[in-house]
Design a protein around this motif. Structure first.
Motif, PDB file in Angstrom:
ATOM      1  N   LEU A 254      80.065 -57.498  31.108  1.00 42.48           N
ATOM      2  CA  LEU A 254      79.457 -58.396  32.099  1.00 42.48           C
ATOM      3  C   LEU A 254      78.671 -57.623  33.155  1.00 42.48           C
ATOM      4  O   LEU A 254      77.629 -58.090  33.635  1.00 42.48           O
ATOM      5  CB  LEU A 254      80.536 -59.242  32.763  1.00 42.48           C
ATOM      6  N   VAL A 255      79.144 -56.447  33.513  1.00 40.76           N
ATOM      7  CA  VAL A 255      78.415 -55.617  34.475  1.00 40.76           C
ATOM      8  C   VAL A 255      77.131 -55.091  33.835  1.00 40.76           C
ATOM      9  O   VAL A 255      76.069 -55.069  34.469  1.00 40.76           O
ATOM     10  CB  VAL A 255      79.302 -54.465  34.977  1.00 40.76           C
ATOM     11  N   LYS A 256      77.227 -54.666  32.585  1.00 37.82           N
ATOM     12  CA  LYS A 256      76.033 -54.175  31.870  1.00 37.82           C
ATOM     13  C   LYS A 256      74.975 -55.264  31.778  1.00 37.82           C
ATOM     14  O   LYS A 256      73.771 -54.997  31.915  1.00 37.82           O
ATOM     15  CB  LYS A 256      76.426 -53.703  30.470  1.00 37.82           C
ATOM     16  N   GLU A 257      75.409 -56.518  31.581  1.00 44.41           N
ATOM     17  CA  GLU A 257      74.473 -57.645  31.464  1.00 44.41           C
ATOM     18  C   GLU A 257      74.067 -58.194  32.834  1.00 44.41           C
ATOM     19  O   GLU A 257      73.344 -59.179  32.925  1.00 44.41           O
ATOM     20  CB  GLU A 257      75.095 -58.756  30.621  1.00 44.41           C
ATOM     21  N   GLU A 258      74.575 -57.588  33.910  1.00 47.54           N
ATOM     22  CA  GLU A 258      74.231 -57.919  35.297  1.00 47.54           C
ATOM     23  C   GLU A 258      74.711 -59.307  35.715  1.00 47.54           C
ATOM     24  O   GLU A 258      74.185 -59.910  36.664  1.00 47.54           O
ATOM     25  CB  GLU A 258      72.721 -57.782  35.537  1.00 47.54           C
ATOM     26  N   ILE A 259      75.715 -59.822  35.022  1.00 50.45           N
ATOM     27  CA  ILE A 259      76.337 -61.078  35.429  1.00 50.45           C
ATOM     28  C   ILE A 259      77.405 -60.808  36.476  1.00 50.45           C
ATOM     29  O   ILE A 259      77.620 -61.599  37.394  1.00 50.45           O
ATOM     30  CB  ILE A 259      76.925 -61.811  34.200  1.00 50.45           C
ATOM     31  N   CYS A 260      78.073 -59.693  36.352  1.00 54.27           N
ATOM     32  CA  CYS A 260      79.005 -59.207  37.372  1.00 54.27           C
ATOM     33  C   CYS A 260      78.451 -57.917  37.972  1.00 54.27           C
ATOM     34  O   CYS A 260      77.584 -57.267  37.378  1.00 54.27           O
ATOM     35  CB  CYS A 260      80.385 -58.949  36.780  1.00 54.27           C
ATOM     36  N   ALA A 261      78.974 -57.556  39.124  1.00 59.01           N
ATOM     37  CA  ALA A 261      78.529 -56.343  39.803  1.00 59.01           C
ATOM     38  C   ALA A 261      79.738 -55.522  40.221  1.00 59.01           C
ATOM     39  O   ALA A 261      80.844 -56.046  40.400  1.00 59.01           O
ATOM     40  CB  ALA A 261      77.685 -56.686  41.033  1.00 59.01           C
ATOM     41  N   THR A 262      79.496 -54.225  40.364  1.00 61.33           N
ATOM     42  CA  THR A 262      80.532 -53.340  40.891  1.00 61.33           C
ATOM     43  C   THR A 262      80.905 -53.773  42.306  1.00 61.33           C
ATOM     44  O   THR A 262      80.030 -54.013  43.139  1.00 61.33           O
ATOM     45  CB  THR A 262      80.023 -51.889  40.928  1.00 61.33           C
ATOM     46  N   LEU A 263      82.193 -53.874  42.566  1.00 61.32           N
ATOM     47  CA  LEU A 263      82.645 -54.276  43.894  1.00 61.32           C
ATOM     48  C   LEU A 263      82.701 -53.036  44.784  1.00 61.32           C
ATOM     49  O   LEU A 263      83.727 -52.375  44.898  1.00 61.32           O
ATOM     50  CB  LEU A 263      84.018 -54.956  43.819  1.00 61.32           C
ATOM     51  N   THR A 264      81.568 -52.724  45.403  1.00 64.84           N
ATOM     52  CA  THR A 264      81.516 -51.592  46.325  1.00 64.84           C
ATOM     53  C   THR A 264      82.284 -51.938  47.599  1.00 64.84           C
ATOM     54  O   THR A 264      82.517 -53.122  47.886  1.00 64.84           O
ATOM     55  CB  THR A 264      80.061 -51.262  46.699  1.00 64.84           C
ATOM     56  N   PRO A 265      82.659 -50.946  48.395  1.00 69.49           N
ATOM     57  CA  PRO A 265      83.334 -51.254  49.668  1.00 69.49           C
ATOM     58  C   PRO A 265      82.510 -52.165  50.564  1.00 69.49           C
ATOM     59  O   PRO A 265      83.049 -53.050  51.236  1.00 69.49           O
ATOM     60  CB  PRO A 265      83.525 -49.863  50.297  1.00 69.49           C
ATOM     61  N   GLU A 266      81.187 -51.985  50.568  1.00 68.03           N
ATOM     62  CA  GLU A 266      80.328 -52.805  51.404  1.00 68.03           C
ATOM     63  C   GLU A 266      80.341 -54.264  50.923  1.00 68.03           C
ATOM     64  O   GLU A 266      80.470 -55.195  51.720  1.00 68.03           O
ATOM     65  CB  GLU A 266      78.898 -52.267  51.400  1.00 68.03           C
ATOM     66  N   LEU A 267      80.196 -54.465  49.599  1.00 68.79           N
ATOM     67  CA  LEU A 267      80.221 -55.821  49.060  1.00 68.79           C
ATOM     68  C   LEU A 267      81.602 -56.441  49.253  1.00 68.79           C
ATOM     69  O   LEU A 267      81.735 -57.618  49.590  1.00 68.79           O
ATOM     70  CB  LEU A 267      79.838 -55.808  47.581  1.00 68.79           C
ATOM     71  N   SER A 268      82.636 -55.640  49.065  1.00 72.24           N
ATOM     72  CA  SER A 268      84.004 -56.130  49.249  1.00 72.24           C
ATOM     73  C   SER A 268      84.226 -56.661  50.658  1.00 72.24           C
ATOM     74  O   SER A 268      84.943 -57.657  50.863  1.00 72.24           O
ATOM     75  CB  SER A 268      85.004 -55.013  48.948  1.00 72.24           C
ATOM     76  N   SER A 269      83.581 -56.030  51.641  1.00 75.93           N
ATOM     77  CA  SER A 269      83.757 -56.469  53.028  1.00 75.93           C
ATOM     78  C   SER A 269      83.258 -57.891  53.238  1.00 75.93           C
ATOM     79  O   SER A 269      83.716 -58.596  54.143  1.00 75.93           O
ATOM     80  CB  SER A 269      83.017 -55.512  53.977  1.00 75.93           C
ATOM     81  N   GLY A 270      82.315 -58.329  52.403  1.00 72.61           N
ATOM     82  CA  GLY A 270      81.794 -59.688  52.525  1.00 72.61           C
ATOM     83  C   GLY A 270      82.794 -60.750  52.102  1.00 72.61           C
ATOM     84  O   GLY A 270      82.640 -61.920  52.444  1.00 72.61           O
ATOM     85  N   TYR A 271      83.808 -60.360  51.342  1.00 72.88           N
ATOM     86  CA  TYR A 271      84.833 -61.293  50.885  1.00 72.88           C
ATOM     87  C   TYR A 271      86.102 -61.222  51.738  1.00 72.88           C
ATOM     88  O   TYR A 271      86.881 -62.176  51.775  1.00 72.88           O
ATOM     89  CB  TYR A 271      85.214 -60.979  49.434  1.00 72.88           C
ATOM     90  N   THR A 272      86.301 -60.106  52.419  1.00 69.30           N
ATOM     91  CA  THR A 272      87.547 -59.879  53.146  1.00 69.30           C
ATOM     92  C   THR A 272      87.817 -60.973  54.176  1.00 69.30           C
ATOM     93  O   THR A 272      86.984 -61.250  55.035  1.00 69.30           O
ATOM     94  CB  THR A 272      87.520 -58.512  53.853  1.00 69.30           C
ATOM     95  N   GLY A 273      88.981 -61.578  54.072  1.00 71.32           N
ATOM     96  CA  GLY A 273      89.367 -62.619  55.017  1.00 71.32           C
ATOM     97  C   GLY A 273      88.745 -63.972  54.748  1.00 71.32           C
ATOM     98  O   GLY A 273      89.045 -64.950  55.445  1.00 71.32           O
ATOM     99  N   LEU A 274      87.874 -64.050  53.735  1.00 72.14           N
ATOM    100  CA  LEU A 274      87.198 -65.317  53.432  1.00 72.14           C
ATOM    101  C   LEU A 274      87.440 -65.782  51.997  1.00 72.14           C
ATOM    102  O   LEU A 274      87.419 -66.978  51.723  1.00 72.14           O
ATOM    103  CB  LEU A 274      85.685 -65.182  53.651  1.00 72.14           C
ATOM    104  N   VAL A 275      87.643 -64.843  51.078  1.00 76.11           N
ATOM    105  CA  VAL A 275      87.873 -65.146  49.673  1.00 76.11           C
ATOM    106  C   VAL A 275      88.996 -64.266  49.171  1.00 76.11           C
ATOM    107  O   VAL A 275      88.956 -63.042  49.367  1.00 76.11           O
ATOM    108  CB  VAL A 275      86.606 -64.902  48.809  1.00 76.11           C
ATOM    109  N   THR A 276      89.988 -64.834  48.522  1.00 79.15           N
ATOM    110  CA  THR A 276      91.101 -64.044  47.986  1.00 79.15           C
ATOM    111  C   THR A 276      90.714 -63.432  46.651  1.00 79.15           C
ATOM    112  O   THR A 276      89.808 -63.923  45.955  1.00 79.15           O
ATOM    113  CB  THR A 276      92.349 -64.908  47.785  1.00 79.15           C
TER     114      THR A 276
END
Length: 398
Positions: free
Chosen positions: A372-394
């Motif tokens: 899924l990452v190779k096909e660009e449907i999913c992405a690597t969860l970098t620390p920066e991207l992860s911060s966008g979910y913290t406290g808002l999405v489990t």
């Protein structure tokens, strides 16, 4: 994707889903006004302006109702090699803000991971494209004069307070490209009052509105507007116009001398309308969106340990006995049926730590995630991207 911002907006407005979007003006208040500080703060907005090369009209400043010339608060930063990069002069910007000004950052979701994740969640909720603009106003500054938007907006007051006036429409369902300029404001005042931290407001397309801090003295206001442009009957007709080109009758010239067979054209048009319904158009629209920007996975930089689905709209999962198809952004991927549990987890829109996921759905989840990452449907969860979910999405594997 379950997102706390959507839950808070629905609760504040008394909504139970997306069906009420665009149907009428409504405002309310979040149960926990302190929650909004997680979304964006004035200092975080200024930090975005400081660290990025932003240009007008994406980043603008207004004083006394007029736009400030960019030369006043922009500086070309020159590198030792003579490369010039336009950057906001924070000292000059600070002076404007102390005097009283309004800063506007369009498409804040391009620059901030929390805004990106919030817009993606709203897209999965509304099935329409969403962008967010941020407005920071200091002291007695005003905002835009009375105007209307060609899209529905959800407004969340994140800090301070701002006075609003919302009027009715002077043209039903006006559009960006329209047969009428719609330039005369409505006299009907739907609501006038002050938005305070934690307040939420929905202004449907076409409603006239304006906001200001005039008369409020020292202080500030930060609010974001999530713009949601819904598809219309005109959008469907434009889509049909593209499809008509595959039929010979529509490709022929219109005959000015002998006259065109109008009846034959009308019959062909009626047939086309019957074959490609508005529902077909909406389904095609979701698949036509391009893949979003994201950090590519490079195994030379380390193993894949966490991923998240980043498509603009929820991927479709179709089980076909021994196989399963995934449809997203115009792509179709076919996997073995045993991948279904992993797919449902990975395509949930929530962050997926692969080690935790393996304990839930099996070790095959790692291989599926890599595909899924190779096909660009999913992405690597970098620390920066992860911060966008913290406290808002489990996490999906929690």
């Amino acid at each position: 994707m379950e997102h706390q911002l959507i839950n808070a907006i629905e609760a504040a407005l008394g909504w139970k889903g997306v069906d009420t979007l665009g149907k009428g003006f409504v405002r309310g208040r979040m149960d926990d006004p302190t929650f909004v500080s997680r979304i964006l703060t004035p200092n975080r907005l200024l930090d975005i302006a400081m660290r990025r090369s932003l240009n007008r009209p994406q980043f603008r400043c207004f004083q006394k109702g007029d736009e400030v010339h960019p030369a006043i608060y922009y500086t070309d930063t020159v590198s030792p090699r003579g490369q010039s990069v336009p950057m906001v002069n924070m000292r000059s910007l600070g002076r404007l803000l102390r005097e009283g000004a309004t800063l506007i950052l369009d498409q804040a979701n391009v620059f901030d991971p929390t805004m990106e994740v919030a817009c993606r969640a709203l897209q999965w909720w509304s099935r329409e494209r969403v962008q967010v603009n941020a407005y920071l106003t200091t002291n007695d500054a005003s905002g835009f004069p009375l105007h209307w938007d060609d899209h529905d907006v959800l407004i969340v007051q994140l800090a301070g307070e701002k006075e609003w006036e919302v009027r009715g429409t002077s043209r039903t369902a006006p559009m960006y490209r329209d047969a009428d300029p719609n330039s005369t404001p409505s006299e009907e005042i739907v609501w006038a009052g002050v938005m305070e931290t934690g307040d939420v407001m929905h202004i449907p397309r076409g409603h006239w509105h304006q906001a200001t801090r005039n008369g409020h003295g020292s202080g500030n206001s930060l609010h974001v507007t999530f713009g949601i442009t819904q598809r219309t009957g005109a959008s469907w007709m434009a889509w049909l116009a593209d499809w008509c080109r595959e039929r010979e009758i529509f490709r022929h010239d219109l005959d000015r001398v002998q006259g065109t067979d109008t009846e034959a054209l009308a019959t062909a048009a009626s047939q086309l309308i019957g074959e490609r319904t508005p529902a077909d158009f909406l389904a095609a629209y979701e698949q036509a969106t391009t893949l979003p920007r994201h950090v590519p996975f490079l195994d030379v930089l380390g193993p894949l340990d966490a991923v998240v689905c980043t498509t603009h709209f929820p991927p479709q999962i179709h089980e076909n006995g021994e196989t399963v198809d995934v449809l997203a952004s115009g792509k179709k991927i076919t996997l073995a049926a045993k991948a279904v549990p992993a797919l449902r987890l990975l395509l949930s829109g929530k962050p997926v730590p692969l080690q935790q996921a393996a304990a839930v759905v099996g070790t095959d989840v790692v291989e599926v995630a890599e595909i899924l990452v190779k096909e660009e449907i999913c992405a690597t969860l970098t620390p920066e991207l992860s911060s966008g979910y913290t406290g808002l999405v489990t996490n999906a594997a929690s």
